[in-house]
Motif scaffolding. Structure first.
Motif, short mmCIF file in Angstrom:
data_model
loop_
_atom_site.label_atom_id
_atom_site.label_comp_id
_atom_site.label_asym_id
_atom_site.label_seq_id
_atom_site.Cartn_x
_atom_site.Cartn_y
_atom_site.Cartn_z
N GLU A 31 21.93 -70.73 -11.98
CA GLU A 31 20.82 -70.48 -10.92
C GLU A 31 21.36 -70.75 -9.58
O GLU A 31 21.48 -70.10 -8.40
CB GLU A 31 19.49 -71.20 -10.98
CG GLU A 31 18.79 -70.74 -12.17
CD GLU A 31 19.10 -71.46 -13.55
OE1 GLU A 31 20.02 -72.13 -13.40
OE2 GLU A 31 18.52 -70.81 -14.56
N LYS A 32 22.26 -71.94 -9.75
CA LYS A 32 22.65 -72.36 -8.32
C LYS A 32 24.19 -71.35 -7.99
O LYS A 32 24.48 -71.31 -6.72
CB LYS A 32 23.24 -73.83 -8.67
CG LYS A 32 22.29 -74.81 -8.50
CD LYS A 32 22.84 -76.30 -8.58
CE LYS A 32 21.88 -77.29 -8.79
NZ LYS A 32 22.39 -78.81 -8.81
N ASP A 33 24.92 -71.03 -8.92
CA ASP A 33 25.91 -70.43 -8.73
C ASP A 33 25.37 -68.86 -8.15
O ASP A 33 26.19 -68.27 -7.24
CB ASP A 33 26.73 -70.03 -9.85
CG ASP A 33 27.84 -71.18 -10.28
OD1 ASP A 33 27.43 -72.20 -9.68
OD2 ASP A 33 28.63 -70.97 -11.33
N GLN A 72 22.52 -68.46 -6.72
CA GLN A 72 21.98 -68.73 -5.20
C GLN A 72 23.28 -68.97 -4.25
O GLN A 72 23.11 -68.31 -3.31
CB GLN A 72 21.28 -69.92 -5.15
CG GLN A 72 20.58 -70.29 -4.02
CD GLN A 72 19.80 -69.10 -3.58
OE1 GLN A 72 18.69 -68.60 -4.48
NE2 GLN A 72 19.72 -68.67 -2.31
N TYR A 73 24.31 -69.59 -4.62
CA TYR A 73 25.47 -69.92 -4.07
C TYR A 73 26.05 -68.57 -3.52
O TYR A 73 26.49 -68.11 -2.11
CB TYR A 73 26.45 -70.63 -4.47
CG TYR A 73 27.75 -71.20 -3.77
CD1 TYR A 73 27.69 -71.99 -2.67
CD2 TYR A 73 28.97 -70.31 -3.91
CE1 TYR A 73 28.73 -72.44 -2.09
CE2 TYR A 73 29.84 -70.51 -2.96
CZ TYR A 73 29.82 -71.57 -2.12
OH TYR A 73 30.90 -72.01 -1.46
N CYS A 88 27.46 -77.32 -14.96
CA CYS A 88 27.44 -75.85 -14.18
C CYS A 88 26.13 -75.25 -14.25
O CYS A 88 25.35 -75.28 -15.21
CB CYS A 88 28.54 -75.26 -15.14
SG CYS A 88 28.59 -73.31 -14.57
N SER A 89 25.47 -74.64 -13.21
CA SER A 89 24.20 -74.03 -13.06
C SER A 89 24.15 -72.61 -13.14
O SER A 89 24.91 -72.03 -11.83
CB SER A 89 23.49 -74.87 -12.22
OG SER A 89 22.12 -74.31 -11.86
N ASN A 130 31.46 -71.99 -6.74
CA ASN A 130 30.65 -73.08 -6.82
C ASN A 130 30.66 -73.80 -8.05
O ASN A 130 31.61 -74.45 -8.36
CB ASN A 130 29.13 -72.52 -6.76
CG ASN A 130 28.04 -73.58 -6.25
OD1 ASN A 130 28.29 -74.34 -5.47
ND2 ASN A 130 26.80 -73.45 -6.81
N THR A 131 29.81 -74.32 -8.92
CA THR A 131 29.70 -75.29 -10.05
C THR A 131 30.57 -74.57 -11.24
O THR A 131 31.40 -75.68 -11.65
CB THR A 131 28.10 -75.35 -10.37
OG1 THR A 131 27.77 -74.03 -11.31
CG2 THR A 131 27.16 -75.89 -9.73
#
Length: 334
Positions: free
Chosen positions: A262-264, A266-267, A259-260, A71-72
């Motif tokens: 939380e997003k990584d 969640q991904y 770069c997040s 991800n990010t």
């Protein structure tokens, strides 16, 4: 500035001395040597930059660096690898630029060498000519002085023998005197001719020396200016490379800002999740209870093969020697 001109400061009272001219030539040779050293420096720096660029390129393309990220953060690492690759390419390009600068320095140095050669050829010829005619003039002077001494001796001889009774001896002395006077006149003319020729040579040399000083001074001004500008340009190129490197690394920093965490997280959860229900507790199971509860209630089960039935009641008394036999059943192994 007039007091610092080459043509006003590189003379010597010794007629044959070339110390002033030699001093200028030595300085110009040192200047050309300095240009060659800077040229070699640029070539060496170019080799270093090229090696660094190629090593960095190999590192960027062949060495894993977080290849399993997602991800990010993965995108940030991709930007990082790409920008390192770009930095490597820039250093390789800088190496080529430095080689071109070294080539320009070499061409400038060779151009000045050819320009100097024309002037040096003229001056070397004049120096040889001046020495040659100076020696001839000094030889003519010696001859002239010797003839003058011979004439003076002849005159003294005539005076000493003025009252001599021998007319033949007196006549001989007068002939010698006349001959010596003629020799003095001839040597005097020769000496004067050499003096005039030498003066012409000296004037030509002096005129060319002034011209050479002007040419050499102009060359030295041009060399210092070219060398200064070349060094200035070199520093600008290095500074620009630093700026370019930082701009490329700034792209990496910007990608890292995106770069997040939380997003990584969640991904990763969305891509790799395996279920929401955890396993149930493992309960204790009594072995015998599980056997009794194995058949449903209300139904008759067949013989329990997992367990031996109760022993038969013996028909004989224990004192009976046949106690070990129960009808057709025996406890003894056959």
């Amino acid at each position: 500035m007039t007091g610092s001109l080459f043509k006003a400061n590189f003379w010597n009272t010794d007629f044959l001395s070339t110390i002033g001219y030699d001093s200028i030539i030595q300085h110009l040779n040192n200047g050309r040597k300095n240009c060659k050293e800077f040229e070699d420096f640029l070539k060496e720096r170019a080799a270093i930059e090229e090696k660094y660029g190629k090593d960095l390129l190999n590192l960027s393309r062949k060495k894993p660096c977080g290849q399993s990220e997602i991800n990010t953060l993965k995108r940030a690492l991709d930007v990082f690898k790409q920008q390192v690759d770009n930095v490597a390419q820039c250093h390789i390009q800088l190496a080529q630029t430095l080689r071109e600068e070294a080539k320009r320095m070499e061409e400038f140095r060779e151009k000045q060498k050819l320009q100097r050669k024309k002037t040096e050829t003229i001056m070397d010829a004049l120096h040889k000519q001046k020495i040659t005619y100076y020696k001839k003039t000094m030889d003519a002077k010696k001859t002239y002085e010797q003839k003058c001494r011979d004439k003076d001796e002849a005159e003294q001889a005539v005076q000493r023998n003025a009252n001599a009774a021998n007319p033949k001896q007196q006549e001989k002395l007068f002939v010698k005197l006349a001959t010596s006077k003629t020799a003095v006149e001839d040597s005097d003319k020769t000496y004067m001719q050499h003096i005039n020729t030498l003066e012409k040579v000296r004037e030509d040399w002096q005129s060319e020396h002034i011209k050479a000083c002007e040419v050499f001074e102009a060359q030295e001004c041009e060399r210092i200016n070219f060398f200064r500008n070349a060094l200035w340009l070199h520093l600008n190129q290095l500074s620009q490379q630093c700026v370019t490197d930082d701009e490329m690394y700034e792209q990496v920093r910007k990608s890292l800002e995106l770069c997040s965490i939380e997003k990584d997280i969640q991904y990763f959860v969305n891509q790799r999740k395996t279920g929401h229900t955890p396993p149930a507790p493992i309960m204790y199971e009594n072995f015998y209870s599980s056997q009794r509860n194995a058949a449903p209630q209300g139904k008759t089960t067949g013989p329990n093969v997992a367990r031996r039935g109760p022993l038969p009641v013996p028909k004989h008394l224990p004192e009976d020697p046949d106690y070990s036999l129960v009808e057709d059943y025996t406890l003894l192994y056959q």
